[in-house]
Design a protein around this motif. Structure first.
Motif, PDB file in Angstrom:
ATOM      1  N   THR A 122       4.346  -1.023  29.646  1.00  0.00           N
ATOM      2  CA  THR A 122       4.978  -0.973  28.319  1.00  0.00           C
ATOM      3  C   THR A 122       6.482  -1.201  28.419  1.00  0.00           C
ATOM      4  N   TYR A 124       8.166  -2.632  30.886  1.00  0.00           N
ATOM      5  CA  TYR A 124       8.460  -3.989  31.351  1.00  0.00           C
ATOM      6  C   TYR A 124       8.268  -4.991  30.208  1.00  0.00           C
ATOM      7  N   GLY A 125       7.261  -4.757  29.377  1.00  0.00           N
ATOM      8  CA  GLY A 125       7.037  -5.614  28.209  1.00  0.00           C
ATOM      9  C   GLY A 125       8.228  -5.589  27.256  1.00  0.00           C
ATOM     10  N   LYS A 126       8.786  -4.394  27.030  1.00  0.00           N
ATOM     11  CA  LYS A 126       9.980  -4.267  26.168  1.00  0.00           C
ATOM     12  C   LYS A 126      11.155  -5.020  26.776  1.00  0.00           C
ATOM     13  N   SER A 129      10.695  -8.662  26.248  1.00  0.00           N
ATOM     14  CA  SER A 129      10.941  -9.002  24.834  1.00  0.00           C
ATOM     15  C   SER A 129      12.424  -9.116  24.550  1.00  0.00           C
ATOM     16  N   PRO A 136       4.932 -10.361  25.356  1.00  0.00           N
ATOM     17  CA  PRO A 136       4.593 -10.679  26.745  1.00  0.00           C
ATOM     18  C   PRO A 136       3.295 -10.014  27.199  1.00  0.00           C
ATOM     19  N   LYS A 137       2.502 -10.782  27.936  1.00  0.00           N
ATOM     20  CA  LYS A 137       1.252 -10.283  28.512  1.00  0.00           C
ATOM     21  C   LYS A 137       1.542  -9.882  29.952  1.00  0.00           C
ATOM     22  N   VAL A 138       1.387  -8.591  30.256  1.00  0.00           N
ATOM     23  CA  VAL A 138       1.733  -8.053  31.573  1.00  0.00           C
ATOM     24  C   VAL A 138       0.479  -7.448  32.207  1.00  0.00           C
TER      25      VAL A 138
END
Length: 199
Positions: A122, A124-126, A129, A136-138
């Motif tokens: 979560t 890393y996705g932020k 962004s 983003p798909k992580v």
């Protein structure tokens, strides 16, 4: 697997910038299509700045269908990585409307008692962004976990070492959703090997 370029000290040879390998990938079908995977040199913490140039030259000069960005799960958000991601977003992704998949490699090396993989994904996705990547798909991955789980799935668990059996407990903690929803037969075998989920 067939190698088209003979080994001649690749890492020390400034003239060599491509190695071609051809072969089947176990468990991956191509349904009559030719799938080409281009693995560019790692650019983080590299003593050779030429790696960065090779990677960016390739990404900006080729027609690509998708980009897979592999990050080390234990060393996320470094200064080098941030600069590279900004450059890739600006010069490659934004220019070509290119889909990107982010892979967190070495997820098995995270301390499951101190670090929560879902929270890391979560966060890393932020972070991605904020750089500009849309939704983003992580995905966390582990080659070690894949090898051990493949051994369990194929009923070679008797060949697991004591250390690998202990690692299996960690893998089960780190990837519970994968094991319970994607590999139910593995979950049954894990219970036999390590005595259930709560041990």
């Amino acid at each position: 697997m067939q190698t088209f370029l003979p080994y001649n000290g690749w890492n020390n040879d400034a003239e060599t910038n491509r190695i071609f390998l051809q072969g089947d990938l176990d468990g991956i079908g191509n349904k009559g299509l030719i799938v080409a995977v281009h693995d560019t040199p790692g650019t983080n913490n590299s003593g050779d700045r030429n790696h960065h140039k090779i990677t960016m030259d390739f990404l900006t000069s080729q027609k690509l269908d998708a980009l897979i960005f592999v990050a080390n799960a234990t060393q996320l958000k470094t200064t080098d990585e941030h600069a590279l991601l900004k450059e890739i977003f600006k010069k490659v992704v934004k220019q070509n409307n290119l889909p990107v998949i982010f892979v967190l490699n070495k997820a098995d090396e995270l301390d499951s008692e101190k670090e929560n993989i879902s929270e890391i994904i979560t966060e890393y996705g932020k972070y991605l962004s904020e750089i500009g990547f849309e939704i983003p798909k992580v995905f966390p991955v582990s080659s070690k976990a894949a090898r051990i789980l493949k051994m369990v799935k194929n009923d070679f668990s008797e060949k697991l070492t004591g250390k690998e059996k202990k690692e299996l407990k960690v893998i089960q903690t780190l990837f519970p959703d994968l094991i319970s929803t994607g590999l139910p037969e593995v979950e049954k075998n894990i219970e036999k090997i390590i005595g259930g989920k709560n041990d």
